[in-house]
Design a protein around this motif. Structure first.
Motif, PDB file in Angstrom:
ATOM      1  N   HIS B  60      34.040  42.528   5.379  1.00 57.38           N
ATOM      2  CA  HIS B  60      35.255  43.315   5.582  1.00 57.38           C
ATOM      3  C   HIS B  60      36.251  42.600   6.514  1.00 57.38           C
ATOM      4  O   HIS B  60      37.297  43.154   6.835  1.00 57.38           O
ATOM      5  N   THR B  61      35.889  41.415   6.962  1.00 56.70           N
ATOM      6  CA  THR B  61      36.779  40.622   7.824  1.00 56.70           C
ATOM      7  C   THR B  61      37.371  39.438   7.049  1.00 56.70           C
ATOM      8  O   THR B  61      38.571  39.145   7.154  1.00 56.70           O
ATOM      9  N   ILE B  62      36.487  38.782   6.258  1.00 56.45           N
ATOM     10  CA  ILE B  62      36.900  37.580   5.515  1.00 56.45           C
ATOM     11  C   ILE B  62      37.987  37.945   4.489  1.00 56.45           C
ATOM     12  O   ILE B  62      37.811  38.870   3.688  1.00 56.45           O
ATOM     13  N   GLY B  63      39.121  37.218   4.581  1.00 52.79           N
ATOM     14  CA  GLY B  63      40.199  37.433   3.614  1.00 52.79           C
ATOM     15  C   GLY B  63      41.081  38.628   3.912  1.00 52.79           C
ATOM     16  O   GLY B  63      41.935  38.993   3.101  1.00 52.79           O
ATOM     17  N   LYS B  64      40.877  39.246   5.053  1.00 47.30           N
ATOM     18  CA  LYS B  64      41.684  40.430   5.398  1.00 47.30           C
ATOM     19  C   LYS B  64      42.858  40.044   6.311  1.00 47.30           C
ATOM     20  O   LYS B  64      42.725  39.168   7.177  1.00 47.30           O
ATOM     21  N   ASN B  65      43.974  40.752   6.084  1.00 47.85           N
ATOM     22  CA  ASN B  65      45.179  40.490   6.884  1.00 47.85           C
ATOM     23  C   ASN B  65      44.908  40.683   8.375  1.00 47.85           C
ATOM     24  O   ASN B  65      44.285  41.671   8.774  1.00 47.85           O
ATOM     25  N   GLY B  66      45.379  39.725   9.152  1.00 45.87           N
ATOM     26  CA  GLY B  66      45.241  39.840  10.605  1.00 45.87           C
ATOM     27  C   GLY B  66      43.987  39.155  11.135  1.00 45.87           C
ATOM     28  O   GLY B  66      43.784  39.080  12.349  1.00 45.87           O
ATOM     29  N   TYR B  67      43.132  38.690  10.208  1.00 45.03           N
ATOM     30  CA  TYR B  67      41.878  38.054  10.651  1.00 45.03           C
ATOM     31  C   TYR B  67      41.777  36.612  10.160  1.00 45.03           C
ATOM     32  O   TYR B  67      40.686  36.048  10.103  1.00 45.03           O
ATOM     33  N   GLU B  68      42.956  36.022   9.829  1.00 44.33           N
ATOM     34  CA  GLU B  68      42.986  34.655   9.295  1.00 44.33           C
ATOM     35  C   GLU B  68      42.390  33.651  10.289  1.00 44.33           C
ATOM     36  O   GLU B  68      41.693  32.713   9.894  1.00 44.33           O
ATOM     37  N   ASP B  69      42.665  33.871  11.566  1.00 47.45           N
ATOM     38  CA  ASP B  69      42.226  32.907  12.590  1.00 47.45           C
ATOM     39  C   ASP B  69      40.709  32.834  12.749  1.00 47.45           C
ATOM     40  O   ASP B  69      40.172  31.819  13.196  1.00 47.45           O
ATOM     41  N   VAL B  70      40.030  33.927  12.440  1.00 48.07           N
ATOM     42  CA  VAL B  70      38.573  33.948  12.642  1.00 48.07           C
ATOM     43  C   VAL B  70      37.807  33.826  11.323  1.00 48.07           C
ATOM     44  O   VAL B  70      36.576  33.802  11.319  1.00 48.07           O
ATOM     45  N   GLU B  71      38.562  33.725  10.233  1.00 54.01           N
ATOM     46  CA  GLU B  71      37.947  33.768   8.898  1.00 54.01           C
ATOM     47  C   GLU B  71      36.839  32.730   8.717  1.00 54.01           C
ATOM     48  O   GLU B  71      35.742  33.046   8.230  1.00 54.01           O
ATOM     49  N   GLY B 144      35.509  40.592  14.608  1.00 55.09           N
ATOM     50  CA  GLY B 144      35.554  41.105  13.237  1.00 55.09           C
ATOM     51  C   GLY B 144      36.576  42.216  13.058  1.00 55.09           C
ATOM     52  O   GLY B 144      37.142  42.734  14.033  1.00 55.09           O
ATOM     53  N   ASN B 145      36.800  42.582  11.802  1.00 57.54           N
ATOM     54  CA  ASN B 145      37.694  43.679  11.436  1.00 57.54           C
ATOM     55  C   ASN B 145      37.312  44.936  12.227  1.00 57.54           C
ATOM     56  O   ASN B 145      36.169  45.395  12.156  1.00 57.54           O
ATOM     57  N   GLU B 146      38.288  45.481  12.929  1.00 57.67           N
ATOM     58  CA  GLU B 146      37.949  46.596  13.832  1.00 57.67           C
ATOM     59  C   GLU B 146      37.365  47.804  13.091  1.00 57.67           C
ATOM     60  O   GLU B 146      36.586  48.563  13.650  1.00 57.67           O
ATOM     61  N   ASN B 147      37.713  47.944  11.788  1.00 59.44           N
ATOM     62  CA  ASN B 147      37.134  49.042  11.002  1.00 59.44           C
ATOM     63  C   ASN B 147      35.656  48.819  10.708  1.00 59.44           C
ATOM     64  O   ASN B 147      34.920  49.765  10.419  1.00 59.44           O
ATOM     65  N   ALA B 148      35.236  47.556  10.742  1.00 58.82           N
ATOM     66  CA  ALA B 148      33.854  47.235  10.389  1.00 58.82           C
ATOM     67  C   ALA B 148      32.980  46.996  11.618  1.00 58.82           C
ATOM     68  O   ALA B 148      31.754  46.896  11.495  1.00 58.82           O
ATOM     69  N   VAL B 149      33.609  46.925  12.785  1.00 56.31           N
ATOM     70  CA  VAL B 149      32.847  46.663  14.010  1.00 56.31           C
ATOM     71  C   VAL B 149      31.726  47.701  14.236  1.00 56.31           C
ATOM     72  O   VAL B 149      30.616  47.331  14.622  1.00 56.31           O
TER      73      VAL B 149
END
Lengths: 209, 209
Positions: B60-71, B144-149
């Motif tokens: 839920h983080t990989i390829g999601k907007n706003g998480y490009e830097d940690v992808e 990671g994506n805050e929704n998936a944390v």
């Protein structure tokens, strides 16, 4: 539109029970980008696994030499654990159902409050369902067959984490709700479960150390 | 006699992999009077369940907007978690294998030391296999994506309990061994895993709170 609604209904309500699913498939589904099964179902299953270990410890006590005095008590606990395991497995299915309903509410753009409350109530019920297992494990780890006590101990570690993980899910969901009365009620219940579980788990630890 | 030995060999080596087993069957087998699957297999499976939740948080983080830097970092962690889940599921099978071998040694009245050492080594390996999952979960829960944390958080509770339960099994088994050199080595390794895991889990908790 009708077809869309039908598709959603199928998606939400006609899932195979997780109990019937091969373990690898369940794990693959948890690990996938699909939202369900998510944390609630995972925690419920872990609670069921820990409960099963405590049941095994009971069976290695009932009818064994030297444990005649505790046999009746352990047999009653065994019966209670069996029911609780079944309940926890049902809750794994129930959690996926309410999380899917929440997803439908998100996608519809409809009011999510009711769905979020249901998705918070199920993990609270999972935590509540784990508590008596830890209480029973206290007795089993004190009075059960000494060869099987480590199994009750291992089971308690797992059930206690399922309880903690469920309470954590409750808290995460409450952060997304603005109904202060509901939030207060849930937090009060969660705190009571957490406090009882901590005390009870300490008793198990003192029995197995 | 030959027939008996053959029966034992079949009992020990031709078990269905737990990954292929329906969840209810696995639970029924844990809960039964049969010794395997026991605590080690149960803990390994719980470790795999927690790992799967952390994998989901990565996806839920990989390829999601706003998480490009940690992808890139999260994609590497995802790959590592996938391997670790598979390893933990293999260890669930392995634990049942060595516990069955120990049972055969008990029944034969033969030297149980070698079998007990193997039955102690596998839960130690399960604990060791859980540690990197918690380390990865620290990164996922931070970046990671805050929704998936919350999923990574839930997963960490479960994996940490699998680690603790496995260390407890190691200690229980060591109590039955008189080889002080082996015991000392295992206790040292177990203490190191436990210490690292406690520190790492505290980091996860501080990220998710």
């Amino acid at each position: 539109m009708e077809e869309n609604n039908h598709t959603k209904a199928v998606c939400v309500y006609s899932r195979m029970s997780y109990g019937d699913q091969p373990i690898s498939d369940f794990l693959d589904n948890v690990a996938s980008e699909r939202v369900t099964p998510a944390g609630g179902s995972a925690a419920a299953l872990v609670g069921a696994i820990g409960t099963a270990l405590c049941e095994m410890a009971c069976l290695h006590t009932i009818g064994k030499n030297g444990y005649e005095d505790v046999e009746e008590e352990i047999a009653e606990i065994h019966e209670a654990l069996l029911k609780q395991r079944s309940f926890l497995l049902d809750l794994a299915d129930k959690d996926a159902e309410v999380v899917d309903e929440l997803l439908v509410a998100y996608r519809d753009g409809s009011d999510q409050t009711v769905a979020m409350k249901k998705a918070t109530g199920v993990p609270l019920t999972i935590a509540e369902a784990c508590l008596p297992v830890i209480e029973h494990a206290t007795v089993v780890s004190k009075k059960g067959n000494e060869n099987a006590v480590p199994d009750a101990g291992t089971g308690s570690f797992l059930v206690y984490s399922a309880l903690q993980a469920s309470i954590f899910t409750v808290q995460s969901n409450l952060d997304q709700l603005s109904d202060s009365e509901f939030t207060k009620e849930m937090e009060t219940r969660a705190a009571a479960i957490e406090q009882s579980a901590e005390l009870e788990f300490e008793r198990v630890l003192s029995n197995i150390e």
